[in-house]
Scaffold this motif. Structure first.
Motif, PDB file in Angstrom:
ATOM      1  N   GLU A  13       7.534   8.808  -9.660  1.00 32.85           N
ATOM      2  CA  GLU A  13       8.537   7.839 -10.096  1.00 32.85           C
ATOM      3  C   GLU A  13       7.815   6.687 -10.776  1.00 32.85           C
ATOM      4  O   GLU A  13       7.045   5.952 -10.151  1.00 32.85           O
ATOM      5  CB  GLU A  13       9.393   7.331  -8.939  1.00 32.85           C
ATOM      6  CG  GLU A  13      10.508   6.427  -9.445  1.00 32.85           C
ATOM      7  CD  GLU A  13      11.477   5.959  -8.375  1.00 32.85           C
ATOM      8  OE1 GLU A  13      12.044   4.862  -8.561  1.00 32.85           O
ATOM      9  OE2 GLU A  13      11.664   6.676  -7.361  1.00 32.85           O
TER      10      GLU A  13
ATOM     11  N   VAL B 259       8.786   2.269  -9.980  1.00 35.13           N
ATOM     12  CA  VAL B 259       9.513   2.492  -8.726  1.00 35.13           C
ATOM     13  C   VAL B 259      10.190   1.223  -8.221  1.00 35.13           C
ATOM     14  O   VAL B 259      11.145   1.278  -7.452  1.00 35.13           O
ATOM     15  CB  VAL B 259       8.551   3.059  -7.654  1.00 35.13           C
ATOM     16  CG1 VAL B 259       7.500   2.045  -7.250  1.00 35.13           C
ATOM     17  CG2 VAL B 259       9.298   3.580  -6.449  1.00 35.13           C
TER      18      VAL B 259
ATOM     19  N   GLY C   5      11.966   0.345  -4.709  1.00 36.82           N
ATOM     20  CA  GLY C   5      12.100   1.603  -3.980  1.00 36.82           C
ATOM     21  C   GLY C   5      13.519   2.003  -3.650  1.00 36.82           C
ATOM     22  O   GLY C   5      13.740   2.809  -2.738  1.00 36.82           O
TER      23      GLY C   5
ATOM     24  N   LEU D  23      13.972   5.800  -3.416  1.00 34.51           N
ATOM     25  CA  LEU D  23      13.098   6.600  -2.550  1.00 34.51           C
ATOM     26  C   LEU D  23      13.837   7.325  -1.422  1.00 34.51           C
ATOM     27  O   LEU D  23      13.510   8.481  -1.120  1.00 34.51           O
ATOM     28  CB  LEU D  23      11.978   5.728  -1.994  1.00 34.51           C
ATOM     29  CG  LEU D  23      11.004   5.183  -3.047  1.00 34.51           C
ATOM     30  CD1 LEU D  23       9.977   4.249  -2.398  1.00 34.51           C
ATOM     31  CD2 LEU D  23      10.292   6.319  -3.788  1.00 34.51           C
TER      32      LEU D  23
ATOM     33  N   TYR E 124      15.463  11.100  -2.397  1.00 34.43           N
ATOM     34  CA  TYR E 124      14.770  12.350  -2.730  1.00 34.43           C
ATOM     35  C   TYR E 124      14.892  13.359  -1.603  1.00 34.43           C
ATOM     36  O   TYR E 124      14.915  12.999  -0.415  1.00 34.43           O
ATOM     37  CB  TYR E 124      13.293  12.072  -3.014  1.00 34.43           C
ATOM     38  CG  TYR E 124      13.061  11.333  -4.304  1.00 34.43           C
ATOM     39  CD1 TYR E 124      13.099  11.990  -5.536  1.00 34.43           C
ATOM     40  CD2 TYR E 124      12.806   9.968  -4.302  1.00 34.43           C
ATOM     41  CE1 TYR E 124      12.899  11.291  -6.725  1.00 34.43           C
ATOM     42  CE2 TYR E 124      12.600   9.263  -5.484  1.00 34.43           C
ATOM     43  CZ  TYR E 124      12.645   9.941  -6.685  1.00 34.43           C
ATOM     44  OH  TYR E 124      12.448   9.254  -7.861  1.00 34.43           O
TER      45      TYR E 124
ATOM     46  N   VAL F  21       6.646  12.472  -3.223  1.00 31.86           N
ATOM     47  CA  VAL F  21       6.860  11.452  -4.238  1.00 31.86           C
ATOM     48  C   VAL F  21       5.737  10.418  -4.239  1.00 31.86           C
ATOM     49  O   VAL F  21       5.373   9.870  -3.197  1.00 31.86           O
ATOM     50  CB  VAL F  21       8.206  10.739  -4.012  1.00 31.86           C
ATOM     51  CG1 VAL F  21       8.474   9.726  -5.116  1.00 31.86           C
ATOM     52  CG2 VAL F  21       9.345  11.759  -3.918  1.00 31.86           C
TER      53      VAL F  21
ATOM     54  N   GLY G  24       4.874   6.760  -6.319  1.00 31.22           N
ATOM     55  CA  GLY G  24       5.528   5.754  -7.146  1.00 31.22           C
ATOM     56  C   GLY G  24       4.527   4.765  -7.685  1.00 31.22           C
ATOM     57  O   GLY G  24       3.572   4.397  -7.003  1.00 31.22           O
TER      58      GLY G  24
ATOM     59  N   ALA H 203       9.171  -2.336  -1.793  1.00 25.13           N
ATOM     60  CA  ALA H 203       9.278  -0.877  -1.675  1.00 25.13           C
ATOM     61  C   ALA H 203       8.527  -0.365  -0.450  1.00 25.13           C
ATOM     62  O   ALA H 203       9.015   0.525   0.262  1.00 25.13           O
ATOM     63  CB  ALA H 203       8.740  -0.217  -2.934  1.00 25.13           C
TER      64      ALA H 203
ATOM     65  N   VAL I 104       9.945   1.872   2.708  1.00 23.49           N
ATOM     66  CA  VAL I 104       9.371   3.148   3.153  1.00 23.49           C
ATOM     67  C   VAL I 104       9.062   3.111   4.647  1.00 23.49           C
ATOM     68  O   VAL I 104       9.357   4.062   5.385  1.00 23.49           O
ATOM     69  CB  VAL I 104       8.108   3.477   2.342  1.00 23.49           C
ATOM     70  CG1 VAL I 104       7.356   4.651   2.956  1.00 23.49           C
ATOM     71  CG2 VAL I 104       8.476   3.790   0.899  1.00 23.49           C
TER      72      VAL I 104
ATOM     73  N   LEU J 146      10.039   7.086   5.494  1.00 20.84           N
ATOM     74  CA  LEU J 146      10.173   8.045   4.396  1.00 20.84           C
ATOM     75  C   LEU J 146       8.869   8.816   4.219  1.00 20.84           C
ATOM     76  O   LEU J 146       8.026   8.479   3.383  1.00 20.84           O
ATOM     77  CB  LEU J 146      10.558   7.310   3.107  1.00 20.84           C
ATOM     78  CG  LEU J 146      11.868   6.515   3.159  1.00 20.84           C
ATOM     79  CD1 LEU J 146      12.110   5.781   1.848  1.00 20.84           C
ATOM     80  CD2 LEU J 146      13.045   7.439   3.480  1.00 20.84           C
TER      81      LEU J 146
ATOM     82  N   VAL K 291       7.377  10.094   0.811  1.00 20.99           N
ATOM     83  CA  VAL K 291       6.688   9.191  -0.105  1.00 20.99           C
ATOM     84  C   VAL K 291       5.199   9.172   0.244  1.00 20.99           C
ATOM     85  O   VAL K 291       4.798   8.697   1.305  1.00 20.99           O
ATOM     86  CB  VAL K 291       7.269   7.765  -0.034  1.00 20.99           C
ATOM     87  CG1 VAL K 291       6.538   6.837  -0.998  1.00 20.99           C
ATOM     88  CG2 VAL K 291       8.766   7.797  -0.349  1.00 20.99           C
TER      89      VAL K 291
ATOM     90  N   LEU L 103       2.469   4.411  -2.962  1.00 23.63           N
ATOM     91  CA  LEU L 103       3.012   3.470  -3.938  1.00 23.63           C
ATOM     92  C   LEU L 103       1.850   2.643  -4.457  1.00 23.63           C
ATOM     93  O   LEU L 103       1.165   1.974  -3.686  1.00 23.63           O
ATOM     94  CB  LEU L 103       4.064   2.574  -3.293  1.00 23.63           C
ATOM     95  CG  LEU L 103       5.279   3.289  -2.686  1.00 23.63           C
ATOM     96  CD1 LEU L 103       6.157   2.300  -1.913  1.00 23.63           C
ATOM     97  CD2 LEU L 103       6.100   3.976  -3.770  1.00 23.63           C
TER      98      LEU L 103
END
Length: 213
Positions: free
Chosen positions: A54, A57, A60, A63, A66, A72, A74, A85, A89, A94, A97, A100
Protein backbone atom coordinates in the motif's frame (compact mmCIF):
# COMPACT_ATOMS: atom_id res chain seq x y z
CA UNK A 1 -5.24 22.04 -21.52
CA UNK A 2 -4.43 23.86 -18.32
CA UNK A 3 -4.79 27.62 -18.34
CA UNK A 4 -2.34 28.15 -15.47
CA UNK A 5 1.04 26.80 -14.37
CA UNK A 6 0.80 23.98 -11.86
CA UNK A 7 2.01 24.81 -8.35
CA UNK A 8 5.03 22.60 -7.72
CA UNK A 9 4.98 20.03 -4.94
CA UNK A 10 8.14 18.60 -3.44
CA UNK A 11 8.80 16.03 -0.74
CA UNK A 12 9.27 18.61 2.00
CA UNK A 13 6.05 20.49 1.19
CA UNK A 14 4.17 17.17 1.25
CA UNK A 15 5.73 16.26 4.61
CA UNK A 16 4.82 19.66 6.03
CA UNK A 17 1.23 19.46 4.77
CA UNK A 18 0.63 16.01 6.26
CA UNK A 19 2.35 16.97 9.49
CA UNK A 20 -0.56 19.37 9.85
CA UNK A 21 -3.20 16.89 8.64
CA UNK A 22 -2.07 13.85 10.68
CA UNK A 23 -4.09 14.56 13.82
CA UNK A 24 -7.34 15.36 12.02
CA UNK A 25 -7.06 13.35 8.80
CA UNK A 26 -9.41 10.54 9.84
CA UNK A 27 -12.10 12.95 11.02
CA UNK A 28 -11.87 15.27 8.00
CA UNK A 29 -11.31 12.76 5.16
CA UNK A 30 -12.10 9.33 6.59
CA UNK A 31 -15.84 9.50 6.07
CA UNK A 32 -16.02 10.95 2.57
CA UNK A 33 -13.37 8.53 1.28
CA UNK A 34 -14.58 5.42 3.12
CA UNK A 35 -16.62 3.77 0.37
CA UNK A 36 -13.94 4.29 -2.29
CA UNK A 37 -11.34 2.86 0.08
CA UNK A 38 -13.48 -0.20 0.80
CA UNK A 39 -14.04 -0.74 -2.91
CA UNK A 40 -10.32 -0.60 -3.64
CA UNK A 41 -9.40 -3.06 -0.90
CA UNK A 42 -12.21 -5.39 -1.95
CA UNK A 43 -10.68 -5.38 -5.44
CA UNK A 44 -7.26 -6.17 -3.97
CA UNK A 45 -8.71 -9.02 -1.92
CA UNK A 46 -10.19 -10.62 -5.05
CA UNK A 47 -6.88 -10.61 -6.91
CA UNK A 48 -4.42 -13.54 -6.87
CA UNK A 49 -1.23 -13.18 -4.86
CA UNK A 50 -0.63 -12.42 -1.21
CA UNK A 51 2.16 -9.81 -1.29
CA UNK A 52 0.52 -6.36 -1.18
CA UNK A 53 2.14 -2.95 -1.07
CA UNK A 54 0.00 0.00 0.00
CA UNK A 55 1.64 3.18 -1.25
CA UNK A 56 0.73 6.22 0.81
CA UNK A 57 -0.71 4.19 3.65
CA UNK A 58 -1.31 7.35 5.69
CA UNK A 59 -3.04 6.72 9.02
CA UNK A 60 -3.80 3.12 8.05
CA UNK A 61 -7.54 3.47 7.53
CA UNK A 62 -7.51 0.67 4.93
CA UNK A 63 -5.37 -1.79 6.87
CA UNK A 64 -8.20 -3.55 8.79
CA UNK A 65 -10.01 -4.20 5.48
CA UNK A 66 -7.46 -6.54 3.88
CA UNK A 67 -8.23 -10.25 3.80
CA UNK A 68 -6.39 -12.37 6.39
CA UNK A 69 -4.43 -14.18 3.67
CA UNK A 70 -2.89 -10.96 2.36
CA UNK A 71 0.52 -9.87 3.61
CA UNK A 72 0.62 -6.09 3.56
CA UNK A 73 3.51 -3.64 3.66
CA UNK A 74 2.77 0.08 3.80
CA UNK A 75 4.90 3.10 3.01
CA UNK A 76 4.36 6.80 3.51
CA UNK A 77 6.42 9.98 3.41
CA UNK A 78 4.83 11.36 6.57
CA UNK A 79 6.28 10.16 9.87
CA UNK A 80 3.31 11.61 11.75
CA UNK A 81 0.77 9.74 9.63
CA UNK A 82 2.72 6.50 10.07
CA UNK A 83 2.69 6.92 13.85
CA UNK A 84 -1.12 6.93 13.75
CA UNK A 85 -1.10 3.87 11.46
CA UNK A 86 1.22 1.93 13.78
CA UNK A 87 -1.07 2.63 16.73
CA UNK A 88 -4.00 1.32 14.67
CA UNK A 89 -2.13 -1.88 13.79
CA UNK A 90 -1.24 -2.48 17.44
CA UNK A 91 -4.71 -1.66 18.77
CA UNK A 92 -6.48 -3.91 16.26
CA UNK A 93 -3.79 -6.62 16.27
CA UNK A 94 -3.48 -6.64 12.51
CA UNK A 95 -1.10 -9.55 11.98
CA UNK A 96 -1.56 -9.29 8.19
CA UNK A 97 0.45 -6.03 8.28
CA UNK A 98 4.13 -6.95 8.00
CA UNK A 99 5.57 -3.46 8.25
CA UNK A 100 5.03 0.28 7.88
CA UNK A 101 8.01 2.22 6.59
CA UNK A 102 8.80 5.88 5.98
CA UNK A 103 9.74 5.91 2.29
CA UNK A 104 9.53 8.07 -0.82
CA UNK A 105 7.06 6.46 -3.25
CA UNK A 106 8.98 7.90 -6.20
CA UNK A 107 12.19 6.14 -5.14
CA UNK A 108 11.40 2.93 -3.27
CA UNK A 109 14.01 0.77 -1.59
CA UNK A 110 12.28 -2.49 -2.58
CA UNK A 111 13.78 -4.86 -5.12
CA UNK A 112 12.15 -5.43 -8.51
CA UNK A 113 9.06 -7.66 -8.51
CA UNK A 114 8.79 -7.71 -4.71
CA UNK A 115 4.97 -7.64 -4.68
CA UNK A 116 1.98 -9.21 -6.41
CA UNK A 117 -0.18 -6.10 -6.01
CA UNK A 118 0.45 -2.42 -5.33
CA UNK A 119 -2.37 -0.06 -4.43
CA UNK A 120 -2.27 3.71 -4.00
CA UNK A 121 -5.34 5.29 -2.43
CA UNK A 122 -5.62 9.08 -2.61
CA UNK A 123 -1.87 9.25 -3.22
CA UNK A 124 -1.29 9.90 -6.92
CA UNK A 125 -2.32 13.56 -6.67
CA UNK A 126 -0.11 14.03 -3.61
CA UNK A 127 3.30 13.03 -4.97
CA UNK A 128 5.41 15.59 -6.85
CA UNK A 129 5.60 13.42 -10.01
CA UNK A 130 2.81 10.86 -10.53
CA UNK A 131 4.49 9.39 -13.60
CA UNK A 132 7.51 8.49 -11.46
CA UNK A 133 5.16 7.00 -8.86
CA UNK A 134 3.56 4.84 -11.56
CA UNK A 135 6.96 3.72 -12.88
CA UNK A 136 8.14 2.74 -9.39
CA UNK A 137 4.96 0.81 -8.67
CA UNK A 138 5.40 -1.08 -11.95
CA UNK A 139 8.99 -1.87 -11.01
CA UNK A 140 8.24 -3.35 -7.60
CA UNK A 141 5.24 -5.41 -8.80
CA UNK A 142 5.91 -8.70 -10.56
CA UNK A 143 5.08 -9.08 -14.26
CA UNK A 144 1.43 -10.07 -14.51
CA UNK A 145 0.65 -8.47 -11.15
CA UNK A 146 -1.75 -5.60 -10.59
CA UNK A 147 -1.61 -1.88 -9.85
CA UNK A 148 -4.66 -0.13 -8.41
CA UNK A 149 -5.32 3.55 -7.86
CA UNK A 150 -8.17 5.29 -6.10
CA UNK A 151 -8.02 9.02 -6.59
CA UNK A 152 -9.85 12.21 -7.25
CA UNK A 153 -9.45 13.16 -10.91
CA UNK A 154 -10.34 16.66 -12.03
CA UNK A 155 -13.52 17.38 -13.93
CA UNK A 156 -13.40 18.38 -17.58
CA UNK A 157 -16.02 21.14 -17.32
CA UNK A 158 -18.68 22.71 -15.13
CA UNK A 159 -18.68 24.12 -11.61
CA UNK A 160 -16.31 21.47 -10.20
CA UNK A 161 -13.86 22.22 -13.06
CA UNK A 162 -13.88 25.88 -12.02
CA UNK A 163 -13.47 25.12 -8.29
CA UNK A 164 -10.59 22.68 -8.87
CA UNK A 165 -8.67 25.09 -11.04
CA UNK A 166 -9.29 27.95 -8.63
CA UNK A 167 -7.82 25.83 -5.82
CA UNK A 168 -4.84 24.61 -7.87
CA UNK A 169 -2.42 27.39 -6.81
CA UNK A 170 -2.94 26.25 -3.19
CA UNK A 171 -1.42 22.80 -3.90
CA UNK A 172 1.58 23.33 -1.62
CA UNK A 173 -0.66 24.32 1.31
CA UNK A 174 -3.22 21.56 0.71
CA UNK A 175 -0.61 18.88 0.04
CA UNK A 176 -2.25 17.64 -3.19
CA UNK A 177 -3.15 18.81 -6.71
CA UNK A 178 -6.89 19.64 -6.99
CA UNK A 179 -6.53 19.78 -10.80
CA UNK A 180 -4.98 16.30 -11.11
CA UNK A 181 -5.92 14.42 -14.31
CA UNK A 182 -5.76 10.72 -15.21
CA UNK A 183 -3.21 11.55 -17.93
CA UNK A 184 -0.97 12.94 -15.18
CA UNK A 185 -0.68 9.39 -13.84
CA UNK A 186 -0.80 6.92 -16.73
CA UNK A 187 1.56 6.81 -19.72
CA UNK A 188 -0.15 7.65 -23.00
CA UNK A 189 0.07 4.07 -24.28
CA UNK A 190 -1.25 2.48 -21.07
CA UNK A 191 -4.70 0.91 -21.26
CA UNK A 192 -6.26 0.26 -17.84
CA UNK A 193 -8.09 -2.99 -17.19
CA UNK A 194 -10.93 -0.98 -15.68
CA UNK A 195 -11.93 2.56 -14.69
CA UNK A 196 -14.81 2.62 -12.21
CA UNK A 197 -16.47 5.66 -10.59
CA UNK A 198 -16.86 5.41 -6.83
CA UNK A 199 -19.32 7.06 -4.46
CA UNK A 200 -19.71 10.00 -4.01
CA UNK A 201 -20.45 10.05 -7.76
CA UNK A 202 -17.65 11.60 -9.75
CA UNK A 203 -15.48 12.50 -6.77
CA UNK A 204 -13.30 9.37 -6.72
CA UNK A 205 -12.35 6.81 -9.36
CA UNK A 206 -10.87 3.31 -9.08
CA UNK A 207 -8.34 2.51 -11.84
CA UNK A 208 -6.87 -0.97 -12.26
CA UNK A 209 -3.82 -1.76 -14.42
CA UNK A 210 -2.22 -5.11 -15.25
CA UNK A 211 1.55 -4.96 -15.02
CA UNK A 212 3.17 -5.77 -18.36
CA UNK A 213 5.11 -9.01 -18.73
Amino acid sequence: MREHPRAALDAESVREAYRRWAGVYDAVFGGVSALARKRAVAAVNRLPGSRVLEVGVGTGLALPLYAPDKRVAGIDLSREMLEVARKRVAAERLSRVLGLVEMDAESMAFEDASFDIAVAMFTASVVPDAHRLFAEMRRVVRPGGHLLFVNHFAAERGLRWWVERTMAPLSRVLGWHPDFMLRDLLPQDMQPVSIEPCFPAGLFTLVQVRNGA
